[in-house]
Design a protein around this motif. Structure first.
Motif, mmCIF file in Angstrom:
data_model
loop_
_atom_site.group_PDB
_atom_site.id
_atom_site.type_symbol
_atom_site.label_atom_id
_atom_site.label_comp_id
_atom_site.label_asym_id
_atom_site.label_seq_id
_atom_site.Cartn_x
_atom_site.Cartn_y
_atom_site.Cartn_z
ATOM 1 N N ARG A 235 0.202 -1.075 -0.131
ATOM 2 C CA ARG A 235 -0.237 0.085 -0.123
ATOM 3 C C ARG A 235 0.671 1.557 -0.283
ATOM 4 O O ARG A 235 0.265 2.368 -0.417
ATOM 5 C CB ARG A 235 -0.621 -0.511 1.660
ATOM 6 N N LEU A 236 1.935 1.119 0.332
ATOM 7 C CA LEU A 236 2.715 2.266 0.126
ATOM 8 C C LEU A 236 3.766 2.399 -0.632
ATOM 9 O O LEU A 236 4.588 1.886 -1.179
ATOM 10 C CB LEU A 236 3.883 1.845 1.824
ATOM 11 N N ASP A 237 3.222 4.196 -1.731
ATOM 12 C CA ASP A 237 3.778 4.344 -2.816
ATOM 13 C C ASP A 237 4.361 5.363 -1.985
ATOM 14 O O ASP A 237 3.704 6.482 -1.729
ATOM 15 C CB ASP A 237 2.832 4.224 -4.259
ATOM 16 N N VAL A 238 5.074 5.860 -3.132
ATOM 17 C CA VAL A 238 5.915 7.154 -2.382
ATOM 18 C C VAL A 238 6.625 7.584 -3.857
ATOM 19 O O VAL A 238 6.202 7.689 -5.050
ATOM 20 C CB VAL A 238 7.472 6.475 -2.236
ATOM 21 N N ASP A 239 5.584 9.069 -3.102
ATOM 22 C CA ASP A 239 5.848 10.263 -3.955
ATOM 23 C C ASP A 239 6.121 11.506 -3.291
ATOM 24 O O ASP A 239 6.713 12.324 -3.973
ATOM 25 C CB ASP A 239 4.262 10.808 -4.032
ATOM 26 N N ASP A 240 6.584 11.313 -1.855
ATOM 27 C CA ASP A 240 7.410 12.045 -0.851
ATOM 28 C C ASP A 240 8.446 11.673 0.080
ATOM 29 O O ASP A 240 8.112 11.159 0.174
ATOM 30 C CB ASP A 240 6.144 13.871 -0.871
ATOM 31 N N VAL A 241 8.650 12.893 0.910
ATOM 32 C CA VAL A 241 10.445 13.050 1.532
ATOM 33 C C VAL A 241 9.438 11.442 3.020
ATOM 34 O O VAL A 241 9.742 10.855 3.344
ATOM 35 C CB VAL A 241 10.564 13.117 2.263
ATOM 36 N N ASP A 242 8.387 12.040 3.251
ATOM 37 C CA ASP A 242 6.817 11.528 4.454
ATOM 38 C C ASP A 242 6.839 10.295 4.288
ATOM 39 O O ASP A 242 7.188 9.395 4.838
ATOM 40 C CB ASP A 242 5.827 12.178 5.170
ATOM 41 N N ASP A 243 6.778 10.162 2.827
ATOM 42 C CA ASP A 243 6.806 8.243 2.019
ATOM 43 C C ASP A 243 8.192 7.610 2.174
ATOM 44 O O ASP A 243 7.401 6.316 2.593
ATOM 45 C CB ASP A 243 5.622 8.077 0.641
ATOM 46 N N LEU A 244 8.451 8.467 1.131
ATOM 47 C CA LEU A 244 9.908 7.282 2.048
ATOM 48 C C LEU A 244 10.282 6.591 3.370
ATOM 49 O O LEU A 244 11.136 5.952 3.346
ATOM 50 C CB LEU A 244 11.306 8.232 0.937
ATOM 51 N N LEU A 245 10.468 7.949 4.069
ATOM 52 C CA LEU A 245 10.575 7.941 5.757
ATOM 53 C C LEU A 245 9.679 6.647 5.774
ATOM 54 O O LEU A 245 10.570 5.626 6.315
ATOM 55 C CB LEU A 245 10.743 9.341 6.370
ATOM 56 N N ALA A 246 8.395 6.307 5.448
ATOM 57 C CA ALA A 246 7.576 5.659 6.062
ATOM 58 C C ALA A 246 7.939 3.792 5.799
ATOM 59 O O ALA A 246 7.817 3.313 5.937
ATOM 60 C CB ALA A 246 5.971 5.364 6.073
ATOM 61 N N ALA A 247 8.102 3.680 3.693
ATOM 62 C CA ALA A 247 8.550 3.032 2.994
ATOM 63 C C ALA A 247 10.241 2.391 4.227
ATOM 64 O O ALA A 247 10.862 0.983 4.071
ATOM 65 C CB ALA A 247 9.372 3.249 1.877
ATOM 66 N N LEU A 248 10.804 3.219 4.417
ATOM 67 C CA LEU A 248 12.282 2.768 5.215
ATOM 68 C C LEU A 248 11.910 2.459 6.416
ATOM 69 O O LEU A 248 12.622 1.088 6.559
ATOM 70 C CB LEU A 248 13.067 4.450 5.309
ATOM 71 N N ARG A 249 11.379 3.021 6.996
ATOM 72 C CA ARG A 249 11.312 1.869 8.869
ATOM 73 C C ARG A 249 9.976 0.271 7.904
ATOM 74 O O ARG A 249 10.667 -0.366 9.298
ATOM 75 C CB ARG A 249 9.521 2.645 9.193
ATOM 76 N N LEU A 250 9.454 0.279 6.837
ATOM 77 C CA LEU A 250 9.085 -1.156 6.484
ATOM 78 C C LEU A 250 10.029 -2.256 6.126
ATOM 79 O O LEU A 250 9.825 -3.034 6.098
ATOM 80 C CB LEU A 250 7.984 -0.782 5.884
ATOM 81 N N GLY A 251 11.473 -1.016 5.593
ATOM 82 C CA GLY A 251 12.121 -1.807 4.797
ATOM 83 C C GLY A 251 12.394 -2.162 3.178
ATOM 84 O O GLY A 251 11.215 -2.512 3.103
ATOM 85 N N LEU A 252 13.179 -1.185 2.806
ATOM 86 C CA LEU A 252 13.143 -0.913 1.550
ATOM 87 C C LEU A 252 14.192 -2.122 0.923
ATOM 88 O O LEU A 252 14.928 -2.792 1.374
ATOM 89 C CB LEU A 252 14.214 0.224 1.161
ATOM 90 N N GLY A 253 13.503 -2.006 -0.451
ATOM 91 C CA GLY A 253 14.219 -3.016 -1.267
ATOM 92 C C GLY A 253 16.166 -3.037 -1.511
ATOM 93 O O GLY A 253 15.868 -1.633 -1.320
ATOM 94 N N LYS A 254 16.795 -3.679 -2.027
ATOM 95 C CA LYS A 254 17.470 -2.972 -1.994
ATOM 96 C C LYS A 254 18.337 -2.391 -2.925
ATOM 97 O O LYS A 254 18.968 -1.483 -2.924
ATOM 98 C CB LYS A 254 18.563 -4.705 -2.572
ATOM 99 N N HIS A 255 17.487 -1.974 -4.461
ATOM 100 C CA HIS A 255 18.067 -0.860 -4.839
ATOM 101 C C HIS A 255 17.984 -0.103 -4.160
ATOM 102 O O HIS A 255 18.610 1.009 -4.557
ATOM 103 C CB HIS A 255 17.304 -1.411 -6.745
ATOM 104 N N THR A 256 16.527 0.572 -4.303
ATOM 105 C CA THR A 256 16.998 1.922 -3.545
ATOM 106 C C THR A 256 17.094 1.989 -2.288
ATOM 107 O O THR A 256 18.402 2.527 -1.838
ATOM 108 C CB THR A 256 14.940 1.698 -2.541
ATOM 109 N N ASP A 257 17.159 0.977 -1.485
ATOM 110 C CA ASP A 257 18.480 0.882 0.129
ATOM 111 C C ASP A 257 19.654 1.311 -0.925
ATOM 112 O O ASP A 257 20.779 2.109 -0.496
ATOM 113 C CB ASP A 257 18.137 -0.500 0.754
ATOM 114 N N ASN A 258 20.392 0.541 -1.264
ATOM 115 C CA ASN A 258 21.167 0.902 -1.702
ATOM 116 C C ASN A 258 22.519 2.179 -2.490
ATOM 117 O O ASN A 258 22.837 3.323 -2.151
ATOM 118 C CB ASN A 258 22.144 -0.185 -3.201
#
Length: 230
Positions: A179-202
Motif C-alpha cells: 500500500r505504500l507508494d512513495v511520492d514525497d519524503v514522508d512516504d519514503l521515510l515510512a517505506a524506510l521503516r518498513l524495509g526497502l528493496g535493495k536497489h532503493t536502499d543501496n
C-alpha cells in the motif's frame, strides 16, 4: 497454484517523482528507477506470478529491465497511465489472454513478494479487485479475471473510482508494504521503516540519505543505522 500476469507501468524519469526533487535534486530520476526496480524484483519473485511485463516509454527504463526476466513493452504511442495500460493489454498476447491479470504501480520500493502474493490470493475470489494506497484514496494494485474488463481508473481518487466501477477493495494487515507508494519524503521515510528493496536502499546509502538534519527533523534519528533490503 494460480498464476498471474502482472503489468507494471513505469513513467519516464524526466516526469517521475517530481515531489522528491527538492530533497534529491539530480538523484531524483535514479531514485524513481530504483523504486521501479524493487517493485519489479518483488513481482518477479512472487510465487503466484507467472510473468511480469514492464510498460514504459522511457529508453533508460527499458534498457534497465532488458537484462531481467521481465518483458518490456514500449508504450510511447499512448498518452497517460490508463491509456498505456490499455494499450499493453490490447497488444501483448500474454496480457490479453491472461487467466488473471494485475496492474501493479512501479513506485513501491518496500513491497515484498509475500505481500503481493497475499493480495493476489485475495483477488482470486473476485472478478475485479484493487488495493488502495496507505491514504486510502489511491490505488497500488488492480486485478481482473479473464474475460473481465480491467477498466483502469488510475489518477486522482482512483480508489474511489475503482470501487465505484464495481471493483472490490481488498483489506488485510499483510498488505502494508503493498500500500505504500512513495511520492514525497514522508512516504519514503515510512517505506524506510518498513524495509526497502535493495536497489532503493543501496542508492540511498550511496547518496547519504537520510541526512542528519532530515532524521532529526522527522524524529527518525535511529534510521541512520537502518538495515535495508530483504
Amino acid at each position: 497454484m494460480t498464476h498471474w500476469q502482472v503489468l507494471i507501468p513505469v513513467k519516464g524519469t524526466t516526469r517521475a517523482k517530481t515531489r522528491l526533487g527538492d530533497a534529491f535534486g539530480r538523484h531524483r530520476p535514479q531514485l524513481a528507477l530504483a523504486f521501479a526496480r524493487d517493485t519489479v524484483a518483488a513481482a518477479v519473485s512472487c510465487p503466484v506470478v507467472a510473468d511480469v511485463t514492464v510498460t514504459t516509454g522511457d529508453p533508460a527504463a527499458a534498457a534497465m529491465f532488458a537484462d531481467t526476466s521481465a518483458h518490456v513493452f514500449d508504450d510511447r504511442r499512448s498518452s497517460g497511465l490508463n491509456a498505456a495500460i490499455s494499450l499493453a493489454v490490447r497488444e501483448v498476447a500474454r496480457l490479453r489472454d491472461a487467466r488473471r491479470l494485475a496492474v501493479l504501480l512501479g513506485d513501491l520500493p518496500a513491497v515484498t513478494p509475500i505481500a503481493l502474493a497475499r493480495a493476489l490470493e485475495l483477488a482470486e475470489k473476485h472478478e475485479r479487485a484493487f488495493v488502495a494506497d496507505a491514504a486510502g484514496t489511491g490505488t497500488t494494485l488492480l486485478c481482473a479475471q479473464r474475460g473481465v474488463d480491467l477498466r483502469p481508473r488510475f489518477g486522482a481518487a482512483s480508489a474511489i473510482a475503482h470501487e465505484a466501477s464495481g471493483a472490490v477493495r481488498l483489506r488485510d494487515a499483510a498488505l502494508a508494504t503493498l500500500r505504500l507508494d512513495v511520492d514525497d519524503v514522508d512516504d519514503l521515510l515510512a517505506a524506510l521503516r518498513l524495509g526497502l528493496g535493495k536497489h532503493t536502499d543501496n542508492l540511498l546509502r550511496d547518496i547519504g540519505w537520510p541526512t542528519p538534519d532530515v532524521a532529526a527533523l522527522t524524529g527518525e534519528s535511529l534510521m541512520l543505522e537502518h538495515i535495508g533490503g530483504r
